[in-house]
Structure formats: C-alpha cells, structure tokens
Design a protein around this motif. Structure first.
Motif, PDB file in Angstrom:
ATOM      1  N   ALA A   9      70.426  55.727  47.296  1.00  0.00           N
ATOM      2  CA  ALA A   9      69.924  56.097  45.967  1.00  0.00           C
ATOM      3  C   ALA A   9      68.855  57.179  46.058  1.00  0.00           C
ATOM      4  CB  ALA A   9      69.372  54.864  45.252  1.00  0.00           C
ATOM      5  N   THR A  10      67.926  57.028  47.001  1.00  0.00           N
ATOM      6  CA  THR A  10      66.865  58.025  47.117  1.00  0.00           C
ATOM      7  C   THR A  10      67.415  59.357  47.633  1.00  0.00           C
ATOM      8  OG1 THR A  10      66.261  57.112  49.295  1.00  0.00           O
ATOM      9  CG2 THR A  10      64.976  56.386  47.404  1.00  0.00           C
ATOM     10  N   GLU A  11      68.423  59.313  48.489  1.00  0.00           N
ATOM     11  CA  GLU A  11      69.024  60.561  48.952  1.00  0.00           C
ATOM     12  C   GLU A  11      69.652  61.315  47.784  1.00  0.00           C
ATOM     13  OE1 GLU A  11      72.252  62.386  52.157  1.00  0.00           O
ATOM     14  OE2 GLU A  11      72.019  60.201  51.981  1.00  0.00           O
ATOM     15  N   CYS A  14      66.880  62.937  45.839  1.00  0.00           N
ATOM     16  CA  CYS A  14      66.274  64.044  46.576  1.00  0.00           C
ATOM     17  C   CYS A  14      67.159  65.283  46.595  1.00  0.00           C
ATOM     18  CB  CYS A  14      65.955  63.621  48.004  1.00  0.00           C
ATOM     19  SG  CYS A  14      64.552  62.500  48.176  1.00  0.00           S
ATOM     20  N   ARG A  15      68.449  65.095  46.447  1.00  0.00           N
ATOM     21  CA  ARG A  15      69.374  66.232  46.482  1.00  0.00           C
ATOM     22  C   ARG A  15      69.549  66.898  45.118  1.00  0.00           C
ATOM     23  NH1 ARG A  15      71.861  67.039  51.203  1.00  0.00           N
ATOM     24  NH2 ARG A  15      71.988  65.340  52.740  1.00  0.00           N
ATOM     25  N   LYS A  16      68.937  66.375  44.076  1.00  0.00           N
ATOM     26  CA  LYS A  16      69.106  66.935  42.738  1.00  0.00           C
ATOM     27  C   LYS A  16      68.366  68.253  42.549  1.00  0.00           C
ATOM     28  CE  LYS A  16      70.230  62.690  40.248  1.00  0.00           C
ATOM     29  NZ  LYS A  16      71.580  63.159  39.845  1.00  0.00           N
ATOM     30  N   CYS A  45      63.755  65.081  38.717  1.00  0.00           N
ATOM     31  CA  CYS A  45      63.151  63.910  39.341  1.00  0.00           C
ATOM     32  C   CYS A  45      61.633  64.064  39.356  1.00  0.00           C
ATOM     33  CB  CYS A  45      63.672  63.713  40.755  1.00  0.00           C
ATOM     34  SG  CYS A  45      65.449  63.415  40.806  1.00  0.00           S
ATOM     35  N   LEU A  46      60.941  63.153  38.703  1.00  0.00           N
ATOM     36  CA  LEU A  46      59.505  63.273  38.502  1.00  0.00           C
ATOM     37  C   LEU A  46      58.778  62.070  39.107  1.00  0.00           C
ATOM     38  CD1 LEU A  46      59.711  64.173  34.697  1.00  0.00           C
ATOM     39  CD2 LEU A  46      59.879  65.740  36.650  1.00  0.00           C
ATOM     40  N   GLU A  47      57.732  62.340  39.850  1.00  0.00           N
ATOM     41  CA  GLU A  47      56.921  61.262  40.419  1.00  0.00           C
ATOM     42  C   GLU A  47      55.582  61.193  39.688  1.00  0.00           C
ATOM     43  OE1 GLU A  47      54.286  60.190  44.374  1.00  0.00           O
ATOM     44  OE2 GLU A  47      55.959  61.598  44.595  1.00  0.00           O
TER      45      GLU A  47
END
Length: 213
Positions: A9-11, A14-16, A45-47
């Motif tokens: 899921a995190t990969e 991260c690829r977006k 993707c926002l942190e």
C-alpha cells in the motif's frame, strides 16, 4: 493488515508523485484550500504532521478533498495511530519505529511508512516485513550518498528520504535505485500559508512534479 500488505500500500502511494508534502498546519480552516492546491498541482499524497493542536481536524478536513490521500506524520504512540485512523488518515508516517507503533498500525489497518536511519534499523524493519521505509533525517544522516550506500547490500528495501530535502537536492535522491519519492516541506512554505496564497503553493507543487518526474 500484515506488514507485507502495508508495504504494498505504501509503495503504491509513494509511486503516485515524486514528492509527499510534509505539512505543519496550525489552522483547520487552511486544510481544504491547502489540500486542493497541492492536489491540483499534481501532489495527491499529503502528510500532515501531528505537531499542532489542529492536526487531527486538519486530517479530517483534507480527507474530504477529492483525489487526495491524506496521511498522519510524526506518529509516536499507539494512541497517535488510533487517532489518525479515526480522523480519516489513509496512511501513517513515523520518524522511527518501535514494536508498539508497528503493532498499533497493523491492528488499525493503517499502512505505515516507518523511519530508519541506519542499516541495522532498516534490516530490523525488513525482518518484520517492511520493505518500504522512510530514511530520516536524510540530510543529517549523510544524504543521498548514504542512501546510495544502502542500495547494494539491501536492494530489497525502497525509501522515501525526508529531512532537509529540497527542490535543489531532490534529484540526487530520486536518481537512486532505492528511492521511490521524497518527503519535503518546500512546496508549502510558511509565507504562502500565512498569506493564504494557495496559487503559489499550487505552482510550487506543479514545479516539483515537472522538474522531478
């Protein structure tokens, strides 16, 4: 959720885009326009770091913006993980990794990007099934040369370096075989925040995508 599924899921997240904006937001009223600007600029993707009193409300507001994936950063305790999940976060980020944090993320089905600064820490996370990790603090730990040195002995691990990363040095990281994306705050500078200059933030996001993709 197993660590292996978390890494999948995190990969995908991260690829977006080449950059995950790292955001410290003081006012919940800024959440939606900020998210809309960054997403419009090509950074979905926002942190949102849990460093302000408004952080959880900010996550809840941003989670309603179409096209975005909002994560909670600076997860330090199991309670942080639970609060983030309840607020609508779809992933979590931690500066390091403890068994309690990992267990909480797995129990709450919150994909986690756990932090590692050394080969030993990276190996320990890999043993647990986490092959996608955050290299933090990146510049203080030797920057791109240090991360490159990990690629040969640990090719199974991919990273999102964060900490001191800028538009100027991001290409050094993104050119490495073990880097998926970078985390950075330069796309949402304080002055633009204070002025509510969302167009500038959108343009900075677009510039990052154009120059780093």
């Amino acid at each position: 959720m197993t660590p292996e599924k978390m890494s999948d899921a995190t990969e995908a997240l991260c690829r977006k885009a080449p950059v995950i904006p790292v955001l410290i937001v003081e006012k919940a009223s800024d959440a939606k326009p900020l998210a809309e600007a960054l997403i419009a600029g090509g950074l979905p993707c926002l942190e949102v770091t849990l460093r302000t009193e408004a952080a959880l409300e900010v996550i809840a507001e941003m989670a309603q913006v179409a096209g975005g994936h909002v994560g909670a950063g600076t997860l330090l305790t199991p309670q942080d993980v639970e609060n983030a999940k309840k607020s609508g976060a779809t992933f979590g980020v931690s500066p390091g990794a403890t068994d309690r944090i990992l267990d909480a993320a797995e129990a709450n089905d919150l994909p986690l990007l756990p932090g590692a600064a050394t080969a030993t820490e990276a190996m320990q996370l890999l043993e647990k099934g986490y092959r996608i990790q955050k290299f933090f603090p990146a510049e203080a730990n030797g920057g791109a040369p240090a991360l490159k040195a990990l690629a040969s002995p640990l090719p199974q691990i991919s990273f999102c370096p964060t900490g001191g990363v800028s538009l100027a040095n991001a290409p050094d990281y993104l050119g490495l075989s073990n880097t998926l994306c970078v985390g950075g705050s330069w796309v949402a500078p304080t002055k633009a925040f204070e002025a509510k200059d969302w167009k500038t933030i959108e343009n900075l996001a677009r510039e990052a995508v154009t120059r780093l993709s």
